[in-house]
Enzyme design. Sequence first.
Site, short mmCIF file in Angstrom:
data_model
loop_
_atom_site.label_atom_id
_atom_site.label_comp_id
_atom_site.label_asym_id
_atom_site.label_seq_id
_atom_site.Cartn_x
_atom_site.Cartn_y
_atom_site.Cartn_z
N ASP A 24 27.97 -42.18 -42.16
CA ASP A 24 27.92 -43.50 -41.50
C ASP A 24 27.19 -44.55 -42.35
O ASP A 24 27.40 -45.74 -42.17
CB ASP A 24 27.19 -43.40 -40.16
CG ASP A 24 27.89 -42.49 -39.17
OD1 ASP A 24 29.07 -42.19 -39.39
OD2 ASP A 24 27.24 -42.08 -38.19
N ARG A 60 51.63 -47.54 -33.58
CA ARG A 60 51.23 -46.13 -33.69
C ARG A 60 49.71 -46.06 -33.84
O ARG A 60 49.10 -47.02 -34.33
CB ARG A 60 51.87 -45.46 -34.92
CG ARG A 60 53.38 -45.27 -34.83
CD ARG A 60 53.76 -44.21 -33.80
NE ARG A 60 55.19 -43.95 -33.81
CZ ARG A 60 56.11 -44.62 -33.11
NH1 ARG A 60 55.75 -45.62 -32.33
NH2 ARG A 60 57.39 -44.28 -33.18
O1 F6P Z 1 27.20 -39.52 -37.48
C1 F6P Z 1 28.31 -39.02 -38.16
C2 F6P Z 1 29.51 -39.02 -37.29
O2 F6P Z 1 30.57 -38.50 -38.06
C3 F6P Z 1 29.92 -40.35 -36.66
O3 F6P Z 1 30.59 -41.23 -37.52
C4 F6P Z 1 30.78 -39.90 -35.53
O4 F6P Z 1 30.83 -40.90 -34.52
C5 F6P Z 1 30.07 -38.66 -35.06
O5 F6P Z 1 29.33 -38.19 -36.18
C6 F6P Z 1 30.94 -37.53 -34.58
O6 F6P Z 1 30.10 -36.53 -34.13
P1 F6P Z 1 30.52 -35.03 -33.88
O7 F6P Z 1 30.84 -34.40 -35.20
O8 F6P Z 1 29.32 -34.42 -33.24
O9 F6P Z 1 31.72 -35.07 -32.99
#
Ligand code: F6P
Length: 326
Positions: free
Chosen positions: A127, A247
């Site tokens: 992120d 889509r």
């Molecule tokens: O914080 C990293 C991240 O990949 C975010 O971008 C995403 O919203 C979240 O983790 C997804 O989390 P998880 O892998 O727990 O579903």
Amino acid sequence: MKRIALVTSGGDAPGMNAAINATVRNAFAAGMEAFGVRKGYEGLIENDIVPMTLADVEDVIELGGTLLGTARCKRFEQEGARRQGIKNLKHHGIEGLVVIGGNGSQRGAYGLHQLGFPVVGVASTVDNDLYGSDISIGCDTALNTIIESIDRIRTTAESHRRVFLIEVMGRHFGYLAMMAGLASGAEIVITPEYEMDPPEVLDELRRFHRNGRDYALVIVTDGAKNNVAGIHEYLSRSVAYSEFEMRVTMLGHVQRGGAPSTYDRSLAAQLATGAVELLERDDPGKLVGWKQGTLAYTPYEEVVSKKKELDSQLWMLSRRLVEINY
Ligand code: F6P
């Protein structure tokens, strides 16, 4: 310090293994023993802590994920769980901890620091939302994956004259979406910082259409209030099939997987080296990040209390370059 431990925590990121490799090798070079905590803070609470040898980190630099495993550990928010973690570390004679992870993980590390345990952080999250680092381990690889995918989507979108709604990761920070927009020339980008209501999206799509663009890419951060599902639902109700076809592509965890890029491997090596050096000179309580081309050490108090902002200049530039034609 004679013994240190390392933990990878929260969402995995490509380059975590390269960071583990550099932490263990630097520890050995400094005459310290290294221990690995398995499955993130879960392993810390459950005393799943194992000695690490150089053999454990042989041939891991190029691998995605984390060989130690990771977890999202809600219960680590409780002080009792953190005290248990410290007790377990002390039981092994461990005097310092390297936490390789993103925002939630570094907040957990700050909790350990507040209880007096020596801890240092290594900025690692796709992120890229950590205060104290311009760039975090994993983000470059994720962006390369996103761009490769979007380039592929564009060719089919163009062939069929379709609108594609593409969801990317980022949660509450629009960095991945913004950079993906800049690098792909996507027509519309929606992030938590720059939201767009579904009717506005429709107006914009119609404007692009009127001005000669018969297909479009819309990139949306997964944590945006106006998410892909909501926009899709609204557009499906409001647009006739003959106006434009739509889509949806959710890029999902493809973005977090795979081998780390050269940049992420190199960043991981440098940040992890900086972290071990902090423990060696008994200067913990900081996040090791990367700012303006060099290592940056930010006290945990700042990391947890300040919010990283999206670069508004870069945002404006990315949007202006698309607008020039339309
Ligand atoms: O914080 C990293 C991240 O990949 C975010 O971008 C995403 O919203 C979240 O983790 C997804 O989390 P998880 O892998 O727990 O579903």
